[in-house]
Design a protein around this motif. Sequence first.
Motif, short mmCIF file in Angstrom:
data_model
loop_
_atom_site.label_atom_id
_atom_site.label_comp_id
_atom_site.label_asym_id
_atom_site.label_seq_id
_atom_site.Cartn_x
_atom_site.Cartn_y
_atom_site.Cartn_z
N VAL A 132 39.84 45.70 27.55
CA VAL A 132 39.75 44.29 27.93
C VAL A 132 40.63 44.07 29.15
O VAL A 132 41.83 44.34 29.13
N ASN A 133 40.00 43.62 30.23
CA ASN A 133 40.71 43.31 31.47
C ASN A 133 40.52 41.83 31.77
O ASN A 133 39.39 41.37 31.97
N GLY A 134 41.62 41.09 31.75
CA GLY A 134 41.53 39.67 32.04
C GLY A 134 40.59 38.97 31.08
O GLY A 134 40.71 39.09 29.85
N LEU A 135 39.62 38.27 31.62
CA LEU A 135 38.68 37.48 30.82
C LEU A 135 37.36 38.20 30.58
O LEU A 135 36.39 37.57 30.14
N PRO A 185 30.23 40.65 27.88
CA PRO A 185 30.17 42.02 27.35
C PRO A 185 29.73 43.06 28.37
O PRO A 185 30.17 44.22 28.30
N ALA A 186 28.90 42.67 29.33
CA ALA A 186 28.43 43.63 30.32
C ALA A 186 29.55 44.11 31.23
O ALA A 186 29.42 45.16 31.88
N LEU A 187 30.66 43.36 31.31
CA LEU A 187 31.81 43.75 32.13
C LEU A 187 32.93 44.38 31.32
O LEU A 187 33.80 45.07 31.87
N SER A 188 32.95 44.13 30.03
CA SER A 188 34.04 44.62 29.18
C SER A 188 34.01 46.14 29.08
O SER A 188 32.95 46.77 29.09
N GLY A 189 35.19 46.73 28.95
CA GLY A 189 35.29 48.18 28.80
C GLY A 189 35.14 48.65 27.37
O GLY A 189 35.29 49.85 27.10
N VAL A 190 34.83 47.75 26.42
CA VAL A 190 34.75 48.15 25.02
C VAL A 190 33.68 49.21 24.81
O VAL A 190 33.89 50.21 24.11
N SER A 191 32.49 49.01 25.40
CA SER A 191 31.41 49.97 25.19
C SER A 191 31.75 51.34 25.77
O SER A 191 31.46 52.38 25.17
N PHE A 192 32.39 51.36 26.96
CA PHE A 192 32.82 52.62 27.56
C PHE A 192 33.80 53.34 26.64
O PHE A 192 33.71 54.55 26.42
N TRP A 193 34.75 52.57 26.11
CA TRP A 193 35.75 53.15 25.20
C TRP A 193 35.08 53.72 23.95
O TRP A 193 35.37 54.84 23.53
N GLN A 194 34.16 52.95 23.34
CA GLN A 194 33.53 53.43 22.12
C GLN A 194 32.67 54.66 22.37
O GLN A 194 32.55 55.54 21.50
N ASP A 195 32.08 54.78 23.55
CA ASP A 195 31.34 56.00 23.89
C ASP A 195 32.26 57.22 23.84
O ASP A 195 31.86 58.29 23.39
N GLN A 196 33.50 57.04 24.32
CA GLN A 196 34.44 58.16 24.29
C GLN A 196 34.84 58.50 22.84
O GLN A 196 35.00 59.67 22.49
N LEU A 197 35.01 57.47 22.01
CA LEU A 197 35.32 57.72 20.61
C LEU A 197 34.20 58.52 19.95
O LEU A 197 34.46 59.44 19.16
N ASN A 198 32.96 58.18 20.27
CA ASN A 198 31.83 58.88 19.68
C ASN A 198 31.73 60.33 20.16
O ASN A 198 31.10 61.16 19.50
N LYS A 199 32.36 60.63 21.28
CA LYS A 199 32.40 62.01 21.76
C LYS A 199 33.56 62.80 21.14
O LYS A 199 33.72 63.98 21.43
N GLY A 202 30.71 52.83 16.19
CA GLY A 202 30.10 51.95 17.17
C GLY A 202 29.02 51.03 16.65
O GLY A 202 28.45 50.25 17.41
N LYS A 203 28.74 51.08 15.34
CA LYS A 203 27.69 50.26 14.76
C LYS A 203 28.28 49.34 13.70
O LYS A 203 29.24 49.71 13.01
N PRO A 204 27.70 48.15 13.53
CA PRO A 204 28.21 47.23 12.50
C PRO A 204 28.10 47.85 11.11
O PRO A 204 27.10 48.50 10.77
N LEU A 205 29.14 47.66 10.32
CA LEU A 205 29.15 48.18 8.95
C LEU A 205 28.38 47.23 8.04
O LEU A 205 28.62 46.01 8.05
#
Length: 501
Positions: A315-318, A323-337, A448-451
Motif C-alpha cells: 500500500v502506497n499512499g492512497l 485496486p489496479a494501482l495497489s501493490g497487494v496483487s503483486f505481493w500475493q503473486d510472490q507469496l504464491n511463488k 490469494g483466494k477468499p476462504l
Amino acid sequence: MRVLLALVLVAFSVCAMAQSPLPDRVLHGEISGRDNHTYRNVPFDVPAGTTRITVDFQYTGKDQHTTIDLGLLGPDGFRGQDGFRGWSGGSKHIFTVSATDATPSFLPGAIRPGQWTLLLGIPNIRPNAHAQYTARIWFAHDAAGAWGPDALNLPLRSQAGWYRGDLHMHGAHSDGSCTSQSGTQRVPCPLFVTVNQAVARGLDFIALSDHNTISQFNDIRELQPYFDRLLLIPAREITTFQGHANLFGVIQPVDFRVGSASVPDWNTLLRNVAPLHGLISINHPIRADDESCMGCGWASAKPIDMHLVQAIEAVNGLDAMVPALSGVSFWQDQLNKGFHLTAVGGSDNHDAKLVLPTPGGSSLIGTPTTVVHASELSMPAILEGIRAGHVFIDVQGTRDRMLDLAARIDNRSAEMGDTLSAPAGGTVHVTVSVAALAGDHIDMIVDGKPLQTNADFAIHDARQTVSFDWPSDGKRHWIRADVRGAGGELLMVGNPVYING
C-alpha cells in the motif's frame, strides 16, 4: 513519566556503552591544577579501512567543578582541509564521525588512517585538584557498526508491543517541498517539519527515505536525541529507471545506476547491498512507468532474485482505493511463488505540511501506517519485526485500529509471518483479533483466494476475536486476513501465516 531530556541523554549514553562491543582503544590520563587553562593533545592511531570513529570520554572531579572540553583533529591537525573535525566543549562525552554523518558539533568527512588526536581543553580545575580521564574508542569497518555505539542504537522504549510508523517519505534532501514560513512560496521542506508532523500524527517511528541520497542521515544525528519518543530510521529510496525500492538501516553510499556498466541489473544491486545487512522493500510495484511517474512501476529488465528482497510496499499512499494501482496483487503473486515477503505500507509523502490528501498526489504522513510487533522501539527491533512478517497495514493511518492473526495445531502456534507445520488430516485453529473496527468485515484469504467458511466474520464490537478451523492437506499454503468497510473499501491488510512453508 519521562525524565528531563538531559537525564535521558545521560541514560542513553550509559546504556549504550553497556550494550556496545569492547572498544578498540582505551586511553587513560590525568590532569592537575597545573593544567588549568591549557590544552592537551591525546593522540591515537586509526587503522586503514576504518569507516567510523566513535569516542566515549569520561573523567572524574566534576564534583569539584573540574571541566574538560573535548575536540577531535584528523591526521593533519589544524593545517589540513579536513584536519579539524569538531569541538563540543563540555556538552557531549560521546560522539561519532564518519564520511556520511557525525554527531552535531563534529564534521563528517573521510576517515584517513594515521594519527588522530583528541583535543582536551581545561577551562577549570582547582589548584590542588587531580582528575583522571578515560577515552574509549571504537573503529567500525563495515555495516555492522555503521550507526555507532551511541544513543541512536538504543531503544526509545524497551517494552515489546505494536509500534506504528511510516516507511516512505521525502523532504528537502530530495524532492519534498512545502510552503515557506510566510506561506508565500514553496521551498524544500526541512526535515524537522516532517518529524514534527509525524509526532502530531501519533507515530512511533518513521523512515526518512529521500531519493538515492544519504545526506539526511546527518540531520538524524541532530534530531534523534531531542525526539526521544519518535524513532528516526535511516533509509533511502533507491530510485532507478527500472523501479524503486526502499533500503532501510544502511547509511553507506550505494551505486543505484541500474542499467549502467557498473550495475547492469537489479540483481547486481541487490547482491551489492546484501552484505550491508539492511532491509529492502520494493516500492509501488504496480504503477505507470511513463512521463507521469518515470521509473515508478516495477519494470526490472530481467527477473530478479526475490530471495534478496524482504518486503513489498503493498500500500502506497492512497492507492488501496484503486485496486489496479495497489501493490497487494503483486505481493500475493510472490507469496504464491513461495517467497515469504512482508507487506508494508508508506505514505510516499512529499509535503509534510499537507492537511488533506491531494487526488493523485501526496498523502498525509502516516497514511497508511505500518504497524510492527517488535521486541522494543529501536531500529534493529523494528527492522527485525518487518523481516519476520510481524506486521499489518492500517490503510487509513488511524491511531487505534488493530489486526492480529494466529494459528495453532496441537501445542504449536504461529503469528503473522511465522510458519506452522500441519500434516495432512490435521486441523489448524485460526484466530483473528481486531479492535476499533466495529461495523466492518473480516476477509479471510488462502493462497490469494477468499476462504469459504461458515464462520461469522462481521465485526460487531469494539474489540472482537473470530476463530475457525481449517483442514490441512499437508501441502504448502498461506492464510491471512484483511478488513473491509461497509462499502467494500480496504481498511486493514494482514500478513500471512505460512502453512508447511
